[in-house]
Scaffold this motif. Sequence first.
Motif, PDB file in Angstrom:
ATOM      1  N   GLN A 269      43.265  48.277  15.479  1.00 27.30           N
ATOM      2  CA  GLN A 269      42.254  49.341  14.863  1.00 27.30           C
ATOM      3  C   GLN A 269      41.254  48.314  14.588  1.00 27.30           C
ATOM      4  O   GLN A 269      40.176  48.273  14.093  1.00 27.30           O
ATOM      5  CB  GLN A 269      43.091  49.635  13.244  1.00 27.30           C
ATOM      6  N   LEU A 270      41.862  46.913  14.601  1.00 27.38           N
ATOM      7  CA  LEU A 270      40.856  46.024  15.192  1.00 27.38           C
ATOM      8  C   LEU A 270      40.018  46.069  16.385  1.00 27.38           C
ATOM      9  O   LEU A 270      38.960  46.241  15.936  1.00 27.38           O
ATOM     10  CB  LEU A 270      41.721  44.708  15.194  1.00 27.38           C
ATOM     11  N   GLU A 271      40.637  46.918  17.190  1.00 27.70           N
ATOM     12  CA  GLU A 271      39.762  46.723  18.112  1.00 27.70           C
ATOM     13  C   GLU A 271      38.371  47.869  17.768  1.00 27.70           C
ATOM     14  O   GLU A 271      37.115  48.010  18.514  1.00 27.70           O
ATOM     15  CB  GLU A 271      40.697  47.721  19.514  1.00 27.70           C
ATOM     16  N   ILE A 272      38.785  49.085  17.248  1.00 25.75           N
ATOM     17  CA  ILE A 272      38.133  50.124  17.358  1.00 25.75           C
ATOM     18  C   ILE A 272      37.196  49.061  16.216  1.00 25.75           C
ATOM     19  O   ILE A 272      36.046  50.164  16.252  1.00 25.75           O
ATOM     20  CB  ILE A 272      38.527  51.564  16.488  1.00 25.75           C
ATOM     21  N   ALA A 273      37.420  49.148  14.746  1.00 24.91           N
ATOM     22  CA  ALA A 273      36.560  48.865  14.045  1.00 24.91           C
ATOM     23  C   ALA A 273      35.861  47.801  14.243  1.00 24.91           C
ATOM     24  O   ALA A 273      34.302  47.266  13.532  1.00 24.91           O
ATOM     25  CB  ALA A 273      37.153  47.921  13.006  1.00 24.91           C
ATOM     26  N   THR A 274      36.637  46.754  15.469  1.00 24.91           N
ATOM     27  CA  THR A 274      35.020  45.447  15.683  1.00 24.91           C
ATOM     28  C   THR A 274      33.530  46.203  17.329  1.00 24.91           C
ATOM     29  O   THR A 274      33.710  45.284  17.444  1.00 24.91           O
ATOM     30  CB  THR A 274      36.227  44.397  16.144  1.00 24.91           C
ATOM     31  N   ASN A 275      34.535  47.538  17.368  1.00 23.90           N
ATOM     32  CA  ASN A 275      33.532  47.288  18.734  1.00 23.90           C
ATOM     33  C   ASN A 275      33.722  47.063  19.503  1.00 23.90           C
ATOM     34  O   ASN A 275      33.306  46.904  21.571  1.00 23.90           O
ATOM     35  CB  ASN A 275      32.225  47.997  18.616  1.00 23.90           C
ATOM     36  N   GLY A 276      35.464  46.864  19.855  1.00 19.75           N
ATOM     37  CA  GLY A 276      35.576  46.476  21.376  1.00 19.75           C
ATOM     38  C   GLY A 276      35.383  44.773  21.728  1.00 19.75           C
ATOM     39  O   GLY A 276      35.691  44.329  22.700  1.00 19.75           O
ATOM     40  N   VAL A 277      35.035  44.224  19.927  1.00 22.23           N
ATOM     41  CA  VAL A 277      34.774  42.679  20.710  1.00 22.23           C
ATOM     42  C   VAL A 277      35.745  42.651  20.212  1.00 22.23           C
ATOM     43  O   VAL A 277      36.311  41.208  21.351  1.00 22.23           O
ATOM     44  CB  VAL A 277      34.125  42.076  19.100  1.00 22.23           C
ATOM     45  N   LEU A 278      36.686  42.809  19.725  1.00 23.45           N
ATOM     46  CA  LEU A 278      38.060  41.518  19.838  1.00 23.45           C
ATOM     47  C   LEU A 278      39.173  42.960  20.525  1.00 23.45           C
ATOM     48  O   LEU A 278      39.190  44.428  19.638  1.00 23.45           O
ATOM     49  CB  LEU A 278      38.443  41.042  18.675  1.00 23.45           C
ATOM     50  N   LYS A 279      40.068  42.744  21.614  1.00 21.66           N
ATOM     51  CA  LYS A 279      40.654  43.652  21.985  1.00 21.66           C
ATOM     52  C   LYS A 279      42.350  43.849  20.912  1.00 21.66           C
ATOM     53  O   LYS A 279      42.847  41.998  20.748  1.00 21.66           O
ATOM     54  CB  LYS A 279      40.858  43.437  23.699  1.00 21.66           C
ATOM     55  N   SER A 280      43.454  44.734  21.297  1.00 26.06           N
ATOM     56  CA  SER A 280      44.650  44.958  21.495  1.00 26.06           C
ATOM     57  C   SER A 280      45.316  44.604  22.670  1.00 26.06           C
ATOM     58  O   SER A 280      45.227  45.164  23.468  1.00 26.06           O
ATOM     59  CB  SER A 280      45.161  46.833  20.287  1.00 26.06           C
TER      60      SER A 280
ATOM     61  N   GLY B 152      32.850  35.128  11.176  1.00 24.08           N
ATOM     62  CA  GLY B 152      32.715  35.012  12.713  1.00 24.08           C
ATOM     63  C   GLY B 152      31.738  35.902  13.362  1.00 24.08           C
ATOM     64  O   GLY B 152      30.983  34.908  14.518  1.00 24.08           O
ATOM     65  N   MET B 153      32.159  36.982  13.120  1.00 20.47           N
ATOM     66  CA  MET B 153      31.175  38.120  13.882  1.00 20.47           C
ATOM     67  C   MET B 153      29.942  39.404  13.033  1.00 20.47           C
ATOM     68  O   MET B 153      29.659  39.646  13.550  1.00 20.47           O
ATOM     69  CB  MET B 153      31.738  39.038  13.796  1.00 20.47           C
ATOM     70  N   GLY B 154      29.807  38.309  12.107  1.00 23.99           N
ATOM     71  CA  GLY B 154      28.624  37.953  11.136  1.00 23.99           C
ATOM     72  C   GLY B 154      28.466  39.734  10.516  1.00 23.99           C
ATOM     73  O   GLY B 154      27.296  39.790  10.045  1.00 23.99           O
ATOM     74  N   LEU B 155      30.193  39.851   9.495  1.00 28.88           N
ATOM     75  CA  LEU B 155      29.906  41.082   9.067  1.00 28.88           C
ATOM     76  C   LEU B 155      30.352  40.220   7.583  1.00 28.88           C
ATOM     77  O   LEU B 155      30.547  39.186   7.684  1.00 28.88           O
ATOM     78  CB  LEU B 155      31.546  41.534   9.320  1.00 28.88           C
ATOM     79  N   ARG B 156      29.909  41.481   6.633  1.00 27.63           N
ATOM     80  CA  ARG B 156      30.340  40.509   5.320  1.00 27.63           C
ATOM     81  C   ARG B 156      32.062  40.208   5.635  1.00 27.63           C
ATOM     82  O   ARG B 156      33.569  40.996   5.770  1.00 27.63           O
ATOM     83  CB  ARG B 156      30.564  42.044   4.152  1.00 27.63           C
ATOM     84  N   GLY B 157      32.271  39.624   4.608  1.00 28.04           N
ATOM     85  CA  GLY B 157      33.265  38.444   4.261  1.00 28.04           C
ATOM     86  C   GLY B 157      34.663  39.817   4.047  1.00 28.04           C
ATOM     87  O   GLY B 157      36.024  39.898   3.786  1.00 28.04           O
ATOM     88  N   ASP B 158      34.010  40.713   3.109  1.00 24.82           N
ATOM     89  CA  ASP B 158      34.715  41.331   2.659  1.00 24.82           C
ATOM     90  C   ASP B 158      35.041  43.123   3.650  1.00 24.82           C
ATOM     91  O   ASP B 158      35.676  44.731   3.277  1.00 24.82           O
ATOM     92  CB  ASP B 158      35.060  41.904   1.512  1.00 24.82           C
ATOM     93  N   HIS B 159      34.857  43.301   4.680  1.00 26.91           N
ATOM     94  CA  HIS B 159      34.467  44.498   5.922  1.00 26.91           C
ATOM     95  C   HIS B 159      35.395  44.634   5.849  1.00 26.91           C
ATOM     96  O   HIS B 159      35.720  46.390   5.783  1.00 26.91           O
ATOM     97  CB  HIS B 159      34.435  44.299   6.865  1.00 26.91           C
ATOM     98  N   PHE B 160      36.670  43.617   5.650  1.00 31.45           N
ATOM     99  CA  PHE B 160      38.029  44.655   6.408  1.00 31.45           C
ATOM    100  C   PHE B 160      38.656  45.032   4.751  1.00 31.45           C
ATOM    101  O   PHE B 160      40.116  45.490   5.091  1.00 31.45           O
ATOM    102  CB  PHE B 160      38.793  43.745   7.526  1.00 31.45           C
ATOM    103  N   ALA B 161      37.956  44.811   3.837  1.00 31.61           N
ATOM    104  CA  ALA B 161      39.009  45.266   2.483  1.00 31.61           C
ATOM    105  C   ALA B 161      39.531  46.246   2.082  1.00 31.61           C
ATOM    106  O   ALA B 161      38.526  47.209   2.991  1.00 31.61           O
ATOM    107  CB  ALA B 161      38.804  44.264   1.516  1.00 31.61           C
TER     108      ALA B 161
END
Length: 340
Positions: free
Chosen positions: A258-269, A172-181
Amino acid sequence: MENLLSSAASHDTLPDTFVFPADQRPPASTAAVDIPVIDLSLPRDEVRRAVLDAGKALGFFQVVNHGVPEDAMRGMDAACEAFFRLPAEAKAGFFSEDPARPNRLFSSTVYGAGGERYWRDCLRLACGAFPVDDATRTAWPDKPHGIREAVERFLVPTRALGTDLLRLLCEGMGLRGDHFAGDLSGGDVVVNVNHYPPCPDPARTLGLPPHCDRNLITLLRQGGGVPGLQVAHAGGGGGDWIQVEPVPGAFVVNFGHQLEIATNGVLKSVEHRAVPDAARPRTSVATFILPTEECLVRPAEELVDAKEGPRYRAVTFREFMRVYKAVGARRESVEKAFRI
């Protein structure tokens, strides 16, 4: 061990150490704010949009038709509830106040400078190997009968669900599908079985204080249909707390720092808390997917604006945890520590 709440026959009064100041326990809002419920059996494009939209809007959503077998969920519920019904002596060998132990039973936690404690017992279990190996199984409690098998049957498909949700977010964010692997999601999978016994005065205490999760993504099974999870919601302008009503067979999903940092704030904790019930016990199961300790967590380049630059500094998960424990789990404190 004598403070284990689940070992008492009943609780007639609320001890002073569990009483929080009124300004630390504002009541939940009566506003009608629904947490999105997403059917994962729908077409993938539709699910992808729904997951990303819900994550951006509230930071919390529920998922159904998620692929975790119902018998695995019910088996986990039954085994965990039976564990907390065991007599104190049967649980004593697993009890520890050492936070460094990956597998342990503990009760409450000192919260804040005032020394207040919160109304829960917790069974914490860790799993670092998939498929689950003998060393992992034997570190889990062996009572009641069948609990190890129930944990494994639940944990394996629940981790797979978390991995698929992370892949949907990437798409959904345009990242590689395995970016969080790899290392970003390759740490121990940790399970917190939170047990909240009936509380004699729930209006004056908390089951868990307001906090943001430290990990990448959390999947919560609310047990027994008893509500207790509340989420901070700024939609009304006042930072209301809204109650997440249990949906049969669903997982509640939320994002960690960790997801907030990794998505540069697109997603929030997003901050959340738990409240006990006066008459009914509640047992919930939270599954946390974490990075490895030495993983360097930083904003994905694809999500960093060339002019503004990254919003968060790169940090190893080990260093993040050191700071997180030092400043507390409140969103404002953690944000201040890692925001550029």
